[in-house]
Write an enzyme that holds these catalytic residues in place. Structure first.
Site, PDB file in Angstrom:
ATOM      1  N   GLU A 155       0.829  -1.196   0.000  1.00 38.95           N
ATOM      2  CA  GLU A 155       0.000   0.000   0.000  1.00 38.95           C
ATOM      3  C   GLU A 155       0.868   1.252   0.000  1.00 38.95           C
ATOM      4  O   GLU A 155       1.967   1.263   0.551  1.00 38.95           O
ATOM      5  CB  GLU A 155      -0.922  -0.002   1.228  1.00 38.95           C
ATOM      6  N   LEU A 163      10.462   5.927  18.013  1.00 40.37           N
ATOM      7  CA  LEU A 163      10.996   5.768  19.370  1.00 40.37           C
ATOM      8  C   LEU A 163       9.953   5.138  20.301  1.00 40.37           C
ATOM      9  O   LEU A 163      10.187   4.070  20.867  1.00 40.37           O
ATOM     10  CB  LEU A 163      11.451   7.142  19.880  1.00 40.37           C
ATOM     11  N   CYS A 198       1.740  -2.489  15.599  1.00 39.76           N
ATOM     12  CA  CYS A 198       1.707  -2.164  14.168  1.00 39.76           C
ATOM     13  C   CYS A 198       1.093  -3.282  13.326  1.00 39.76           C
ATOM     14  O   CYS A 198       1.432  -4.461  13.497  1.00 39.76           O
ATOM     15  CB  CYS A 198       3.129  -1.871  13.685  1.00 39.76           C
ATOM     16  N   CYS A 229       6.930  -5.046  15.890  1.00 43.35           N
ATOM     17  CA  CYS A 229       6.432  -4.043  16.841  1.00 43.35           C
ATOM     18  C   CYS A 229       4.994  -4.406  17.250  1.00 43.35           C
ATOM     19  O   CYS A 229       4.163  -4.727  16.401  1.00 43.35           O
ATOM     20  CB  CYS A 229       6.464  -2.643  16.234  1.00 43.35           C
ATOM     21  N   CYS A 232      -0.820   5.903  10.104  1.00 46.21           N
ATOM     22  CA  CYS A 232       0.422   5.240  10.531  1.00 46.21           C
ATOM     23  C   CYS A 232       0.139   3.923  11.225  1.00 46.21           C
ATOM     24  O   CYS A 232      -0.692   3.847  12.122  1.00 46.21           O
ATOM     25  CB  CYS A 232       1.188   6.111  11.520  1.00 46.21           C
ATOM     26  N   CYS A 280       3.467   8.426   0.905  1.00 50.00           N
ATOM     27  CA  CYS A 280       4.079   7.492   1.859  1.00 50.00           C
ATOM     28  C   CYS A 280       4.189   6.139   1.172  1.00 50.00           C
ATOM     29  O   CYS A 280       3.183   5.576   0.744  1.00 50.00           O
ATOM     30  CB  CYS A 280       3.189   7.403   3.097  1.00 50.00           C
ATOM     31  N   CYS A 303       6.549  -7.149   7.225  1.00 51.80           N
ATOM     32  CA  CYS A 303       7.679  -6.614   7.994  1.00 51.80           C
ATOM     33  C   CYS A 303       8.086  -7.621   9.053  1.00 51.80           C
ATOM     34  O   CYS A 303       7.252  -8.327   9.601  1.00 51.80           O
ATOM     35  CB  CYS A 303       7.270  -5.294   8.654  1.00 51.80           C
TER      36      CYS A 303
HETATM   37  N1  SAH Z   1       9.674   0.382   9.893  1.00 52.47           N
HETATM   38  C1  SAH Z   1       9.859   1.821   9.824  1.00 52.47           C
HETATM   39  C2  SAH Z   1       8.966   2.442   8.781  1.00 52.47           C
HETATM   40  C3  SAH Z   1       7.488   2.393   9.115  1.00 52.47           C
HETATM   41  S1  SAH Z   1       7.031   3.989   9.535  1.00 52.47           S
HETATM   42  C4  SAH Z   1       9.668   2.411  11.191  1.00 52.47           C
HETATM   43  O1  SAH Z   1       9.332   1.677  12.098  1.00 52.47           O
HETATM   44  O2  SAH Z   1       9.928   3.588  11.369  1.00 52.47           O
HETATM   45  C5  SAH Z   1       5.479   3.791  10.231  1.00 52.47           C
HETATM   46  C6  SAH Z   1       5.362   4.584  11.498  1.00 52.47           C
HETATM   47  O3  SAH Z   1       4.074   4.343  12.096  1.00 52.47           O
HETATM   48  C7  SAH Z   1       6.393   4.173  12.524  1.00 52.47           C
HETATM   49  O4  SAH Z   1       6.801   5.277  13.260  1.00 52.47           O
HETATM   50  C8  SAH Z   1       5.582   3.234  13.376  1.00 52.47           C
HETATM   51  O5  SAH Z   1       6.164   3.032  14.626  1.00 52.47           O
HETATM   52  C9  SAH Z   1       4.275   3.950  13.422  1.00 52.47           C
HETATM   53  N2  SAH Z   1       3.162   3.124  13.841  1.00 52.47           N
HETATM   54  C10 SAH Z   1       3.036   1.794  13.750  1.00 52.47           C
HETATM   55  N3  SAH Z   1       1.859   1.391  14.228  1.00 52.47           N
HETATM   56  C11 SAH Z   1       1.224   2.496  14.626  1.00 52.47           C
HETATM   57  C12 SAH Z   1      -0.057   2.737  15.183  1.00 52.47           C
HETATM   58  N4  SAH Z   1      -0.900   1.744  15.439  1.00 52.47           N
HETATM   59  N5  SAH Z   1      -0.391   4.023  15.445  1.00 52.47           N
HETATM   60  C13 SAH Z   1       0.458   5.027  15.169  1.00 52.47           C
HETATM   61  N6  SAH Z   1       1.661   4.862  14.646  1.00 52.47           N
HETATM   62  C14 SAH Z   1       2.047   3.609  14.371  1.00 52.47           C
END
Ligand code: SAH
Length: 339
Positions: A89, A212, A116, A113, A330, A102, A109
């Site tokens: 996507e 972070l 996510c 996390c 996100c 984006c 992945c």
């Molecule tokens: N793998 C990379 C690129 C993905 S960026 C990374 O982790 O940075 C996607 C962003 O959305 C990251 O900052 C991730 O931590 C954040 N994210 C993931 N799940 C989320 C959620 N449920 N709500 C808000 N942000 C989220």
């Protein structure tokens, strides 16, 4: 038959030269790839004969926009199908200062996390450079809008696919292609330290964002398995070095989870962690992902958290939430067919 798009420019020039073609042919073909031509036949500045001759040797494989969903706020989510049938996507967003796209760097992945959606089911495969470029050109073609910014914040961990991501960055930056300034590109990582260090050397002008989400090692480990491999002190050292070396602000993304990391204690710990660094904190109330069972903080709690950080001298903003009604926000991107 090899896909003509899958070559680097140098490789393509070499392959064409071996066929006795002059160097400008590569430029023409590259321009058509960047314009989103769908077949050899659309490359109208090549003669019919030449098109036929090239089509016998190289395929012209495309990503296809299988589904386009438009949010009430104008955000558009593209479900793109790669030639092998895998799907990713990409999300188009209009901001006051221009259009952002984006893009995803992997199908699925591996980072795991806990909050996510992209990591549910693991990593199927990494995308190749040309497939990331296809995300851009297909979205431009289908939306009819120019792209001013690219963020590598979709599905996947860019530094788990470093080489292909680097190739993609060089290609979108190429003045004969999209000519996008490196300063208009942001890459986000969950914190793979060797990748951060290499990136600082090779792409000092591209913006770096770090996911972070926690203010100490223990809390971060619970949310993000990557913290076990690259503990917080090591990550922070790499970020400080990056900011100093590049003279550019590092962005820290911080998803606020209700009652968990939105407390005054966390704000204080986070301020202590970041103090003195050229940085910015991007706060975002955690977006809902059914499987995780976690709840995001309210906008009000997020604003309060921002005020606490600001009062301790840490620049912070609460990010506008775009596209949540189409699961395009996100952490909501996943590899299912429809959402
Ligand atoms: N793998 C990379 C690129 C993905 S960026 C990374 O982790 O940075 C996607 C962003 O959305 C990251 O900052 C991730 O931590 C954040 N994210 C993931 N799940 C989320 C959620 N449920 N709500 C808000 N942000 C989220």
């Amino acid at each position: 038959m090899r896909n003509i798009k899958a070559f680097t420019r140098e490789e393509r020039a070499k392959a064409l030269k071996e066929l006795g073609l002059p160097a400008f042919r590569e430029k023409q073909i590259f321009a058509w790839i960047c314009r989103g031509a769908k077949s050899w036949d659309e490359c109208t500045d090549l003669s019919k004969d030449l098109r036929r001759q090239l089509a016998e040797r190289f395929s012209w494989d495309n990503a296809a926009a299988e589904l386009v969903q438009t949010s009430s706020d104008g955000t558009r989510k593209f479900l793109l199908r790669m030639p092998d049938g895998e799907r990713v996507e990409a999300v188009f967003m209009a901001y006051e200062y221009g259009n952002s796209l984006c893009i995803s760097t992997q199908v699925g992945c591996n980072m795991g996390c806990s909050f996510c959606a992209s990591t549910i089911g693991g990593r199927i495969r990494s995308l190749e450079s040309w497939e990331m470029l296809e995300e851009v050109v297909v979205c431009v073609r289908e939306s009819g809008e120019p792209i001013n910014h690219i963020v590598l914040m979709g599905m996947g961990e860019p530094f788990d696919n470093y080489e292909a991501v680097a190739g993609f960055l060089r290609t979108v930056h190429d003045p004969q292609g999209l000519g996008l300034s490196y300063r208009n590109i942001t890459l986000s990582t969950c914190g793979l330290v060797p990748g951060i260090r290499r990136f600082g050397e090779e792409f000092p002008q591209v913006n770096l964002a770090i996911s972070l989400h926690a203010s100490n090692q223990q809390a971060r480990e619970k949310l993000m398995p990557v913290a076990k491999a690259y503990p917080l002190p090591e990550l922070m050292r790499a970020c400080r070095d990056h900011a100093e070396k590049t003279g550019r602000r590092v962005t820290f993304e911080f998803a606020l989870i209700e009652g968990q990391n939105d407390t005054p204690h966390t704000a204080k710990e986070l301020a202590d962690l970041l103090r003195g660094m050229l940085c910015h904190v991007n706060l975002i109330p955690l977006n809902p992902v059914t499987e995780t069972g976690m709840t995001g903080s309210s906008r009000k709690a997020a604003a309060h958290f921002r005020d606490m950080l600001e009062s301790m001298g840490i620049p912070a903003t609460v990010r506008r939430q775009l596209g949540a009604d189409i699961d395009a926000a996100c952490g909501q991107l996943r590899k299912k067919v429809t959402s």
